[in-house]
Structures are given as C-alpha cells and as structure tokens.
Design a protein around this motif. Structure first.
Motif, PDB file in Angstrom:
ATOM      1  N   TYR A  35       0.532  -1.069  -0.279  1.00 22.11           N
ATOM      2  CA  TYR A  35       0.278   0.497  -0.448  1.00 22.11           C
ATOM      3  C   TYR A  35       1.267   1.503   0.050  1.00 22.11           C
ATOM      4  O   TYR A  35       1.822   1.313   0.531  1.00 22.11           O
ATOM      5  CB  TYR A  35      -0.967  -0.171   0.995  1.00 22.11           C
ATOM      6  N   GLN A  37       0.964   5.049   1.417  1.00 21.70           N
ATOM      7  CA  GLN A  37       0.213   6.047   2.100  1.00 21.70           C
ATOM      8  C   GLN A  37       0.668   7.350   1.986  1.00 21.70           C
ATOM      9  O   GLN A  37       1.499   7.569   2.836  1.00 21.70           O
ATOM     10  CB  GLN A  37       0.308   5.388   3.362  1.00 21.70           C
ATOM     11  N   GLN A  41      -3.666  10.440   3.598  1.00 24.76           N
ATOM     12  CA  GLN A  41      -4.633  10.340   2.929  1.00 24.76           C
ATOM     13  C   GLN A  41      -3.930   8.381   3.793  1.00 24.76           C
ATOM     14  O   GLN A  41      -3.680   8.135   4.921  1.00 24.76           O
ATOM     15  CB  GLN A  41      -4.217   9.849   1.714  1.00 24.76           C
ATOM     16  N   GLY A  42      -5.189   7.919   3.724  1.00 14.93           N
ATOM     17  CA  GLY A  42      -5.588   6.610   3.679  1.00 14.93           C
ATOM     18  C   GLY A  42      -4.567   5.357   3.189  1.00 14.93           C
ATOM     19  O   GLY A  42      -4.421   6.245   2.196  1.00 14.93           O
ATOM     20  N   PRO A  43      -4.029   5.067   3.287  1.00 11.70           N
ATOM     21  CA  PRO A  43      -3.339   3.802   2.562  1.00 11.70           C
ATOM     22  C   PRO A  43      -4.387   3.639   0.974  1.00 11.70           C
ATOM     23  O   PRO A  43      -5.305   3.287   1.018  1.00 11.70           O
ATOM     24  CB  PRO A  43      -3.018   2.389   3.417  1.00 11.70           C
ATOM     25  N   PHE A  45      -3.994   0.930  -1.905  1.00 17.43           N
ATOM     26  CA  PHE A  45      -3.964  -0.234  -2.225  1.00 17.43           C
ATOM     27  C   PHE A  45      -2.508   0.048  -3.885  1.00 17.43           C
ATOM     28  O   PHE A  45      -3.299   0.269  -4.912  1.00 17.43           O
ATOM     29  CB  PHE A  45      -4.803  -1.339  -2.789  1.00 17.43           C
ATOM     30  N   GLN A  48      -0.697  -7.022  -4.970  1.00 17.38           N
ATOM     31  CA  GLN A  48      -1.041  -8.043  -3.898  1.00 17.38           C
ATOM     32  C   GLN A  48      -0.481  -8.879  -4.775  1.00 17.38           C
ATOM     33  O   GLN A  48      -0.873  -9.808  -5.975  1.00 17.38           O
ATOM     34  CB  GLN A  48      -2.651  -8.194  -3.353  1.00 17.38           C
ATOM     35  N   LEU A  88       4.827   6.999   2.354  1.00 20.43           N
ATOM     36  CA  LEU A  88       5.269   5.258   3.616  1.00 20.43           C
ATOM     37  C   LEU A  88       4.206   5.002   2.599  1.00 20.43           C
ATOM     38  O   LEU A  88       3.324   4.971   2.014  1.00 20.43           O
ATOM     39  CB  LEU A  88       4.089   6.152   4.810  1.00 20.43           C
ATOM     40  N   LEU A  90       3.749   0.834   2.645  1.00 19.85           N
ATOM     41  CA  LEU A  90       3.471  -0.246   3.771  1.00 19.85           C
ATOM     42  C   LEU A  90       2.556  -1.370   3.704  1.00 19.85           C
ATOM     43  O   LEU A  90       2.303  -1.247   1.529  1.00 19.85           O
ATOM     44  CB  LEU A  90       1.647  -0.094   4.789  1.00 19.85           C
ATOM     45  N   GLN A 106      -5.970  -8.048   7.915  1.00 24.81           N
ATOM     46  CA  GLN A 106      -4.096  -7.417   7.031  1.00 24.81           C
ATOM     47  C   GLN A 106      -2.641  -6.850   8.321  1.00 24.81           C
ATOM     48  O   GLN A 106      -3.161  -6.418   8.802  1.00 24.81           O
ATOM     49  CB  GLN A 106      -4.017  -6.834   5.968  1.00 24.81           C
ATOM     50  N   TYR A 107      -2.035  -7.933   8.609  1.00 19.43           N
ATOM     51  CA  TYR A 107      -0.869  -7.246   9.530  1.00 19.43           C
ATOM     52  C   TYR A 107       0.222  -6.074   8.719  1.00 19.43           C
ATOM     53  O   TYR A 107       0.348  -6.827   8.400  1.00 19.43           O
ATOM     54  CB  TYR A 107      -0.168  -8.386  10.346  1.00 19.43           C
ATOM     55  N   PHE A 108       0.730  -5.009   9.400  1.00 19.03           N
ATOM     56  CA  PHE A 108       1.133  -4.232   8.356  1.00 19.03           C
ATOM     57  C   PHE A 108       2.129  -4.282   9.327  1.00 19.03           C
ATOM     58  O   PHE A 108       2.573  -4.458  10.173  1.00 19.03           O
ATOM     59  CB  PHE A 108       0.520  -3.023   8.515  1.00 19.03           C
ATOM     60  N   GLY A 109       3.035  -3.791   8.575  1.00 22.30           N
ATOM     61  CA  GLY A 109       4.817  -3.410   8.864  1.00 22.30           C
ATOM     62  C   GLY A 109       4.390  -1.922   9.247  1.00 22.30           C
ATOM     63  O   GLY A 109       3.656  -1.460   8.719  1.00 22.30           O
ATOM     64  N   PRO A 110       5.821  -1.724  10.147  1.00 19.45           N
ATOM     65  CA  PRO A 110       5.992  -0.088   9.534  1.00 19.45           C
ATOM     66  C   PRO A 110       6.083   0.527   8.882  1.00 19.45           C
ATOM     67  O   PRO A 110       6.335   2.255   9.087  1.00 19.45           O
ATOM     68  CB  PRO A 110       7.697  -0.402  10.991  1.00 19.45           C
TER      69      PRO A 110
END
Lengths: 117, 116
Positions: A35, A37, A41-43, A45, A48, A88, A90, A106-110
């Motif tokens: 993603y 960001q 704003q929001g992430p 896509f 995948q 950013l 993600l 979904q699990y996100f990284g930093p």
C-alpha cells in the motif's frame, strides 16, 4: 513471533531514479500486499502477491512492480521516480491459503518512508 | 466500486468520556469491515473486524464497533477514552461479492485527540 518487517526505514531518492523496498511477512503468512500512504491520506492498494504471482493490482502505473520469493518475502520496485511517489509504503501480510472468504485481516509492517527530491 | 467515508478529520474527547469515530461504507454486497489504528511513525495496527453475526464487535484495547446495515455504518466506540488512545484511526472495507478483490479500501482517517 516476528511481525511484518520492512526495510529500509527511510529512503531519499532523486527524480528519475529507481528504488527497491523489501518486506518479510509475519511468520506463517503466505500473502503480501503493498500500500502507498501519502501524507494525510489513507493507504492506497498497490498490488498483492500470492504464490509468487501478482494476484490483484490497484490503480498504479506499471512503473510499480513487485516480486514474491519462495519464502513469501516480497519486494516493491518503483522506476522513474516522480516527486508524487513520496509517501509511506506499507507492506501487509495475511494467510490466504485454505480460506474461502475474504474475511481475513491483514497485518501491517512499520513502513518505509520514501522521499523523492 | 467499494468506498469508505470517515466524515470527521478529527475527534476531540476528554479522558474518561466515551468516544465514537464514525465510518460509512459503500459496497455491492454484505461487507467485510475493519478498523485499524496508526500511531506516529508506525504501521497500521488491527483493532477489530466485522464479518457476519452479532452487529456489535469487540476488539483490542477496549474498543468495539457497531455494524448497522440500514445506515451502512460501522462506527468505532470506546466507553472510556484514555490519553494513550490518541492516534489516527482508519476504517476499511473489503467487498466479498467481488471474488477478485482482495484489497482493503481505506477511509481517509480520523485523528483522535484525548485530552487529560
């Protein structure tokens, strides 16, 4: 249990250059999504990867490409960088194999903070 | 196409008071709905999800969300806010009727400020 990791943390590039970002998914996960960001704003896509193939793609130009390796880790490549690519980035991982519905989190990284000058 | 709206850029609440962060969605079928929280310089952290069943979903850190199909809403709530809840909150949706879509569509985010 290691979560999603991304490298590098920060990156500064010049317009026209190319960049590669890396992601290692959470242990046991087989799918990686990327993603973008932008500030405030929001992430959004990008794409995948599952079973080393791009399964779905968002509304991003083909300057954005990726890869998934046999160990499920992934790379995001951006060519011909533009100022607007500053954001950013993600990475998110999930376990998709065996699921018949899309009700998985979904699990996100930093994230990797990319600055294009 | 699926979409999410978070009508408030910022929500201010005093510590100890209840909080609500609003989210409305648009999908073609019954949605999968998610809430994530983002702390400064961090990635998104999963809070809770609605897939099916009870309209009130409980999640991490005392948060809960109520799914309202008629109002197409999925508001995030907490009975008593903490200063440490101050962060950026994102609502997201996945449309289960589009079998090709695996992506989450996020709202623009709501900044929650909890004053001591």
């Amino acid at each position: 249990d290691a979560g999603v990791t991304q490298s590098p943390t920060h990156l500064i590039k010049t317009r026209g250059q190319q960049v590669t970002l890396r992601c290692s998914p959470k242990s046991g996960h087989d799918t990686v999504s990327w993603y973008q960001q932008a500030l405030g704003q929001g992430p959004q896509f990008i794409f995948q990867y599952y079973e080393e193939e791009e399964r779905q793609r968002g509304n991003f130009p083909d300057r954005f490409s990726g890869h998934q390796f046999p160990n499920y880790s992934s790379e995001l490549n951006v060519n011909a960088l533009l100022l607007g690519d500053s954001a950013l980035y993600l990475c998110a991982s999930s376990l998709v194999r065996g699921r018949t519905s899309g009700g998985y989190e979904q699990y996100f990284g930093p994230g990797t903070r990319l600055t294009v000058t | 196409a699926q979409s999410v709206a978070q009508p408030e850029d910022q929500v201010n609440v005093a510590e100890g008071n209840p909080l609500t962060v609003k989210c409305t969605y648009s999908v073609s079928g019954n949605p999968y709905l998610f809430w994530y929280v983002q702390y400064p310089n961090r990635g998104l952290q999963f809070l809770l999800k609605y897939i099916t069943g009870d309209n009130l979903v409980k999640g991490s850190y005392g948060f809960e969300a109520e799914f309202n199909k008629s109002q197409t809403s999925f508001h995030l709530k907490k009975p008593s806010a903490l200063v440490s809840d101050s962060a950026l909150y994102f609502c997201a949706v996945r449309d289960p009727t589009d079998t090709g879509r695996r992506a989450l569509t996020f709202g623009s985010g709501t900044r929650l400020q909890v004053q001591p």
